[in-house]
Design a protein around this motif. Structure first.
Motif, PDB file in Angstrom:
ATOM      1  N   THR A 255       0.831  -1.191   0.000  1.00 29.93           N
ATOM      2  CA  THR A 255       0.000   0.000   0.000  1.00 29.93           C
ATOM      3  C   THR A 255       0.870   1.248   0.000  1.00 29.93           C
ATOM      4  OG1 THR A 255      -1.881   1.059   1.089  1.00 29.93           O
ATOM      5  CG2 THR A 255      -0.140   0.206   2.521  1.00 29.93           C
ATOM      6  N   ARG A 256       0.255   2.369  -0.251  1.00 37.62           N
ATOM      7  CA  ARG A 256       0.845   3.699  -0.242  1.00 37.62           C
ATOM      8  C   ARG A 256       2.017   3.817  -1.213  1.00 37.62           C
ATOM      9  NH1 ARG A 256      -1.146   7.292   3.465  1.00 37.62           N
ATOM     10  NH2 ARG A 256      -0.211   8.716   1.931  1.00 37.62           N
ATOM     11  N   VAL A 257       1.710   3.548  -2.477  1.00 39.76           N
ATOM     12  CA  VAL A 257       2.720   3.705  -3.532  1.00 39.76           C
ATOM     13  C   VAL A 257       3.232   5.134  -3.566  1.00 39.76           C
ATOM     14  CG1 VAL A 257       3.095   3.651  -6.023  1.00 39.76           C
ATOM     15  CG2 VAL A 257       1.820   1.823  -4.936  1.00 39.76           C
ATOM     16  N   ASP A 258       2.357   6.099  -3.288  1.00 43.36           N
ATOM     17  CA  ASP A 258       2.776   7.502  -3.325  1.00 43.36           C
ATOM     18  C   ASP A 258       3.897   7.778  -2.334  1.00 43.36           C
ATOM     19  OD1 ASP A 258       0.920   6.930  -1.271  1.00 43.36           O
ATOM     20  OD2 ASP A 258       0.354   9.046  -1.088  1.00 43.36           O
ATOM     21  N   VAL A 259       3.778   7.204  -1.127  1.00 39.64           N
ATOM     22  CA  VAL A 259       4.800   7.405  -0.097  1.00 39.64           C
ATOM     23  C   VAL A 259       6.093   6.682  -0.480  1.00 39.64           C
ATOM     24  CG1 VAL A 259       5.379   7.017   2.333  1.00 39.64           C
ATOM     25  CG2 VAL A 259       3.055   7.705   1.690  1.00 39.64           C
ATOM     26  N   LEU A 260       5.953   5.468  -1.005  1.00 41.32           N
ATOM     27  CA  LEU A 260       7.137   4.704  -1.403  1.00 41.32           C
ATOM     28  C   LEU A 260       7.854   5.372  -2.570  1.00 41.32           C
ATOM     29  CD1 LEU A 260       5.661   1.097  -1.132  1.00 41.32           C
ATOM     30  CD2 LEU A 260       7.197   2.242   0.478  1.00 41.32           C
ATOM     31  N   ALA A 261       7.105   5.942  -3.500  1.00 45.84           N
ATOM     32  CA  ALA A 261       7.729   6.646  -4.621  1.00 45.84           C
ATOM     33  C   ALA A 261       8.523   7.849  -4.117  1.00 45.84           C
ATOM     34  CB  ALA A 261       6.670   7.087  -5.625  1.00 45.84           C
ATOM     35  N   GLU A 262       7.977   8.560  -3.134  1.00 43.34           N
ATOM     36  CA  GLU A 262       8.721   9.681  -2.546  1.00 43.34           C
ATOM     37  C   GLU A 262       9.976   9.196  -1.844  1.00 43.34           C
ATOM     38  OE1 GLU A 262       6.329  12.078  -0.011  1.00 43.34           O
ATOM     39  OE2 GLU A 262       4.817  12.510  -1.554  1.00 43.34           O
TER      40      GLU A 262
END
Length: 534
Positions: free
Chosen positions: A125-132
């Motif tokens: 979950t939270r691809v957005d956080v992992l991408a950052e």
């Protein structure tokens, strides 16, 4: 001195001890139990103590974050940290997920950020956080983010991961931090099934074309797949029978001109080599050998007892010589890791004109030297009050060859696994790196029922072949002695050189990949590969 084995002997494998009971709600007294168990000499007990903590409880979450920050080697390593990551994986309630996300972005300790990134990856979950997190200032966090993105399962999240990974690949020179480059490229290959090599422009071009129609599991274009193998971007698997009776399994990859035979430490599968030796595949065509299992040696090698069989080194050398001829190569360069160094010595003795270069990553000059090293590790375990290190070393010392009995008798599968993990930890300078868990899962070689050992040898009994030789080791290695490696260097003469990497233990090609690769390329440049008679 007892004869030393390269694998702990297990007289009986009991039913596996359950590592973790189902996660349960924290109740009164849990903290006292945790404080007791986290200080146990048994790493399985420590792992269980961490794994039982409920991250949905604010106090439990606080404990788990402190575990991730803990660098006390007496109680902490990659395995116990993995317990914290798995506990955080189950933390969703009461704002726990938001706290984990906040730790990724705000915690000052990179070990905490790394662990929370791994937990989000396990949650998928939270691809957005992992991408950052791919842009985190700490390299270990960026690497963890790439590995975490590799685990996404739903199509929207998978697609959302690909673009940032491609962008990160093109951010800077891959040789500046090759470990990060490996993590990003491996993630892209695992997610997409494409093997487009190290050029970020090739990935960008493909994704621009494929983004709208691509779906997970879709077969790559056949022409593109064939091109990936021809250009050395994708490993090609082989299985070759030989007249020795041994069947060789191996894969080839790389686009360089130097044929390089790579032989892994016999305790593990070869998977730990392949990601990181990409760093020299522009110079070499690499043959990644999978060492035959013990059952292949039966009837072809000396059985010291029903429990112990010698590795038939001469037979292996003859099989590799057949492989060289079958691929129409005039000579091989040979790279070995630790115990397989004897194969390089013996191949050079038996076929000196067919060896162009030898690279040793760690190694020992003989069984006597290995026995001394194991004894030193036993004493180091006693000094550190590390019972698993002490027992691991004692379990390698065979006191009765007829039965395979060792100085320390492993009592069951749980203890066997603990000593295997300890052996793995001692190969690295940084035992806290979460990536060691992933590597271990890929490389662990299950016990085959028989203990395999190399025959008694001493490098001084091998032919003094004037072959260019590069000997690499890590300053923090417990398994190689600089004095012993200098003995190898002295035997092979002026064309042999020893280089010790300051921040590594037994895996400099992983822990200092860029520097190691640069050294190897300079070595090949100093001693150019020349073809000879086939």
């Amino acid at each position: 001195m007892p004869r030393t084995s390269l694998r702990p002997a297990v007289l009986s494998l009991a039913a596996a001890l359950a590592v973790v009971a189902a996660a349960h709600a924290l109740q009164g007294g849990w903290k006292e139990d945790f404080d007791r168990d986290i200080n146990s000499p048994d790493s399985t007990v420590r792992y269980q103590a961490v794994r039982r903590v409920d991250g949905n409880d604010p106090k439990g979450l606080e404990v788990l974050l402190k575990v991730l920050a803990n660098t006390d080697p007496r109680v902490m390593d990659w395995y116990v940290r993995r317990g914290a990551i798995e506990a955080l994986q189950n933390a969703y309630e009461g704002g726990a997920l938001e706290e984990i996300v906040a730790a990724v972005t705000k915690d000052k300790n990179p070990l905490v950020r790394e662990g929370c990134v791994a937990a989000l990856g396990a949650k998928r979950t939270r691809v957005d956080v992992l991408a950052e997190a791919l842009e985190d200032k700490a390299d270990l966090v960026r690497r963890a983010a790439a590995r975490a993105l590799m685990g996404m399962k739903d199509l929207p999240e998978i697609k959302a991961a690909i673009g940032p990974l491609i962008q990160r690949m093109g951010r800077e020179d891959p040789y500046k931090d090759f470990r990060e480059f490996v993590a990003v490229k491996t993630a892209l290959e695992a997610i997409t099934g494409e093997f487009l090599g190290p050029d970020p422009e090739a990935w960008k071009s493909w994704w621009t074309y494929a983004e709208e129609t691509w779906a997970p599991g879709a077969a790559p274009d056949p022409e593109r797949a064939k091109k990936a193998e021809e250009e050395g971007n994708k490993a090609e698997d082989h299985k070759e029978a030989t007249s020795t009776g041994l069947e060789l399994e191996f894969s080839t990859r790389g686009k360089g001109d130097i044929p390089l035979l790579v032989i892994h430490d016999t305790r593990y599968h070869d998977h730990y080599f392949q990601p990181y030796l990409q760093s020299i595949e522009d110079t070499c065509k690499v043959f990644y050998i999978k060492m035959p299992e013990a059952k292949q040696f039966e009837g072809k090698a000396k059985a010291l007892s029903e429990a112990v069989i010698e590795i038939p080194v001469d037979l292996l050398c003859d099989a590799f010589e057949e492989l060289r001829a079958r691929f129409d190569l005039s000579r091989f360069a040979i790279l070995t890791h630790y115990d397989s160094c004897l194969i390089a010595f013996r191949y050079a003795t038996r076929h000196p004109e067919k060896v162009s270069h030898v690279i040793l990553v760690g190694g020992v000059s003989g069984q006597g030297a290995y026995g001394n090293i194991v004894g030193n590790i036993e004493r180091e375990g006693q000094k550190r009050k590390d019972l698993e290190m002490e027992h691991m070393a004692q379990s390698l010392q065979i006191t009765d060859m007829a039965t395979g009995k060792t100085q320390y008798e492993v009592t069951g599968e749980a203890e066997f696994n603990a000593l295997q993990r300890k052996f793995w930890s001692t190969r690295f300078a940084n035992p806290f790196d979460t990536h060691l868990y992933d590597l271990y899962q890929q490389c662990e070689r299950p016990h085959e029922g028989k203990t395999t050992i190399f025959p008694d040898f001493d490098v001084m009994r091998e032919k003094k072949v004037p072959v260019p030789m590069l000997i690499c080791s890590g300053k923090q290695s417990l398994w190689s002695s600089e004095k012993d490696l200098l003995r190898i260097k002295a035997h092979y003469g002026e064309r042999a050189n020893l280089v010790v990497f300051p921040r590594s233990a037994e895996m400099p090609f992983i822990e200092e990949t860029a520097d190691w690769a640069e050294l190897v390329k300079k070595f090949f440049k100093k001693f150019p590969y020349r073809t000879g008679k086939k």
